[in-house]
Design a protein around this motif. Sequence first.
Motif, PDB file in Angstrom:
ATOM      1  N   UNK B  13       0.647 -14.051   0.724  1.00  0.00           N
ATOM      2  CA  UNK B  13       1.473 -14.287  -0.411  1.00  0.00           C
ATOM      3  C   UNK B  13       1.882 -12.851  -1.161  1.00  0.00           C
ATOM      4  N   UNK B  14       2.922 -12.729  -1.939  1.00  0.00           N
ATOM      5  CA  UNK B  14       3.043 -11.647  -2.727  1.00  0.00           C
ATOM      6  C   UNK B  14       1.755 -11.277  -3.398  1.00  0.00           C
ATOM      7  N   UNK B  15       1.592  -9.800  -3.322  1.00  0.00           N
ATOM      8  CA  UNK B  15       0.618  -9.177  -4.181  1.00  0.00           C
ATOM      9  C   UNK B  15      -0.607  -9.028  -3.281  1.00  0.00           C
ATOM     10  N   UNK B  16      -0.735  -9.679  -2.175  1.00  0.00           N
ATOM     11  CA  UNK B  16      -2.014  -9.643  -1.508  1.00  0.00           C
ATOM     12  C   UNK B  16      -2.214  -8.471  -0.599  1.00  0.00           C
ATOM     13  N   UNK B  17      -3.145  -7.975  -0.058  1.00  0.00           N
ATOM     14  CA  UNK B  17      -3.239  -6.639   0.861  1.00  0.00           C
ATOM     15  C   UNK B  17      -3.323  -7.110   2.052  1.00  0.00           C
ATOM     16  N   UNK B  18      -2.995  -6.537   3.169  1.00  0.00           N
ATOM     17  CA  UNK B  18      -3.117  -6.720   4.628  1.00  0.00           C
ATOM     18  C   UNK B  18      -3.128  -5.342   5.300  1.00  0.00           C
ATOM     19  N   UNK B  85      -0.541  -4.089  -1.759  1.00  0.00           N
ATOM     20  CA  UNK B  85       0.187  -5.503  -2.281  1.00  0.00           C
ATOM     21  C   UNK B  85       1.473  -5.687  -1.610  1.00  0.00           C
ATOM     22  N   UNK B  86       1.735  -6.647  -0.870  1.00  0.00           N
ATOM     23  CA  UNK B  86       2.784  -7.169  -0.269  1.00  0.00           C
ATOM     24  C   UNK B  86       3.735  -7.881  -1.180  1.00  0.00           C
ATOM     25  N   UNK B  87       5.082  -7.394  -0.715  1.00  0.00           N
ATOM     26  CA  UNK B  87       6.284  -8.036  -1.184  1.00  0.00           C
ATOM     27  C   UNK B  87       6.991  -8.941  -0.223  1.00  0.00           C
ATOM     28  N   UNK B  88       7.759  -9.774  -0.809  1.00  0.00           N
ATOM     29  CA  UNK B  88       8.309 -10.651   0.180  1.00  0.00           C
ATOM     30  C   UNK B  88       9.512 -10.007   1.172  1.00  0.00           C
ATOM     31  N   UNK B  89       9.935  -8.742   0.449  1.00  0.00           N
ATOM     32  CA  UNK B  89      10.757  -7.978   1.456  1.00  0.00           C
ATOM     33  C   UNK B  89       9.956  -7.319   2.422  1.00  0.00           C
ATOM     34  N   UNK B  90       8.820  -7.345   2.583  1.00  0.00           N
ATOM     35  CA  UNK B  90       7.606  -6.807   3.801  1.00  0.00           C
ATOM     36  C   UNK B  90       7.870  -7.809   4.915  1.00  0.00           C
ATOM     37  N   UNK B  91       8.440  -9.060   4.784  1.00  0.00           N
ATOM     38  CA  UNK B  91       8.577  -9.891   5.809  1.00  0.00           C
ATOM     39  C   UNK B  91       9.352  -9.521   6.887  1.00  0.00           C
ATOM     40  N   UNK B  92       8.446  -9.388   8.203  1.00  0.00           N
ATOM     41  CA  UNK B  92       9.207  -8.387   9.067  1.00  0.00           C
ATOM     42  C   UNK B  92       8.551  -8.625  10.483  1.00  0.00           C
ATOM     43  N   UNK B  93       8.986  -8.339  11.565  1.00  0.00           N
ATOM     44  CA  UNK B  93       8.241  -7.998  12.763  1.00  0.00           C
ATOM     45  C   UNK B  93       7.828  -6.561  12.754  1.00  0.00           C
ATOM     46  N   UNK B  94       6.666  -6.103  13.003  1.00  0.00           N
ATOM     47  CA  UNK B  94       6.199  -4.774  13.153  1.00  0.00           C
ATOM     48  C   UNK B  94       5.565  -4.642  14.520  1.00  0.00           C
ATOM     49  N   UNK B  95       6.191  -3.355  15.047  1.00  0.00           N
ATOM     50  CA  UNK B  95       5.811  -2.953  16.255  1.00  0.00           C
ATOM     51  C   UNK B  95       5.034  -1.746  16.023  1.00  0.00           C
ATOM     52  N   UNK B 110       5.564   0.275  24.075  1.00  0.00           N
ATOM     53  CA  UNK B 110       5.599  -0.648  22.758  1.00  0.00           C
ATOM     54  C   UNK B 110       4.525  -1.697  22.773  1.00  0.00           C
ATOM     55  N   UNK B 111       3.994  -2.071  21.485  1.00  0.00           N
ATOM     56  CA  UNK B 111       3.041  -3.203  21.439  1.00  0.00           C
ATOM     57  C   UNK B 111       4.128  -4.547  21.415  1.00  0.00           C
ATOM     58  N   UNK B 112       3.446  -5.904  21.413  1.00  0.00           N
ATOM     59  CA  UNK B 112       4.280  -7.042  21.473  1.00  0.00           C
ATOM     60  C   UNK B 112       4.762  -7.310  20.189  1.00  0.00           C
ATOM     61  N   UNK B 113       4.362  -6.864  19.084  1.00  0.00           N
ATOM     62  CA  UNK B 113       5.003  -7.144  17.651  1.00  0.00           C
ATOM     63  C   UNK B 113       3.825  -7.890  16.989  1.00  0.00           C
ATOM     64  N   UNK B 114       3.873  -7.905  15.789  1.00  0.00           N
ATOM     65  CA  UNK B 114       3.008  -8.581  14.792  1.00  0.00           C
ATOM     66  C   UNK B 114       4.197  -9.067  13.563  1.00  0.00           C
ATOM     67  N   UNK B 115       4.176 -10.371  13.572  1.00  0.00           N
ATOM     68  CA  UNK B 115       4.923 -11.070  12.614  1.00  0.00           C
ATOM     69  C   UNK B 115       4.304 -11.238  11.449  1.00  0.00           C
ATOM     70  N   UNK B 116       4.895 -10.409  10.142  1.00  0.00           N
ATOM     71  CA  UNK B 116       4.279 -10.725   8.973  1.00  0.00           C
ATOM     72  C   UNK B 116       5.248 -11.558   7.878  1.00  0.00           C
ATOM     73  N   UNK B 117       4.811 -12.521   7.559  1.00  0.00           N
ATOM     74  CA  UNK B 117       5.694 -13.232   6.415  1.00  0.00           C
ATOM     75  C   UNK B 117       4.934 -13.284   5.123  1.00  0.00           C
ATOM     76  N   UNK B 118       5.610 -12.911   4.264  1.00  0.00           N
ATOM     77  CA  UNK B 118       5.135 -12.851   2.745  1.00  0.00           C
ATOM     78  C   UNK B 118       5.909 -14.027   2.082  1.00  0.00           C
ATOM     79  N   UNK B 119       5.217 -15.047   1.469  1.00  0.00           N
ATOM     80  CA  UNK B 119       5.794 -15.951   0.830  1.00  0.00           C
ATOM     81  C   UNK B 119       5.081 -16.510  -0.344  1.00  0.00           C
ATOM     82  N   UNK B 120       5.583 -16.994  -1.424  1.00  0.00           N
ATOM     83  CA  UNK B 120       4.881 -17.480  -2.505  1.00  0.00           C
ATOM     84  C   UNK B 120       4.838 -19.117  -2.224  1.00  0.00           C
TER      85      UNK B 120
END
Lengths: 107, 120
Positions: B13-18, B85-95, B110-120
Amino acid sequence: DIQMTQSPSSLSASVGDRVTITCRASQGIRIDLGWYQEKPGKAPKRLIYAASSLQSGVPSRFSGSGSGTEFTLTISSLQPEDFATYYCLQYTSHPYTFGQGTKLEIK
Amino acid sequence: EVQLVQSGAEVKRPGESLKISCQASGYVFTNYWIGWVRQMPGKGLEWMGIIYPDDSDTRYSPAFQGQVTISADKSISTAYLQWSSLKASDTAMYYCARHEGVATPHPDSWGQGTLVTVSS
């Protein structure tokens, strides 16, 4: 930041075609440039480094050239597995910057 | 064989840490820079920054400075990317990507990627 302008943004080609993708840097980057291939659902894969050095295991139909501000990636005879998105990356100075990508599609 | 294994997909969720991770094997972890690349949905690749695990020297892209923290634990050959503090705009694949080279290190494996989804 160094801007990398990659062209074209998309390209339709047939198996067996020769294709060339270009990257232009906003300032000189010597030969500090790599080319990467990305397929859907997969991590990027390095094809070329130092502008023209072929990554081990990459087919010889891939080649890179250039120095300074203009660089090219050439695929001499397209194979079905080459349809993907290609990115250049400059790594001469921080922040490193990628080109916008070229999506290579089957005609 | 060089392997970079990333942690699994996250939904926050927005505002959470990761904190996401990238465990390296097959090479001497402290001898190479390791970094992170973002790919937002339908967009291109963006280089975020790198760390040298031996001394924790870290370089950030200005676009990501202050937005994320890159760290590494050399005792377990693992690199991390974290948000306070995550934002919706942090939604992305991270390698994560090992960076090869001394004067101008750049991504090779490269790693295989981690999908991060930030949504309320």
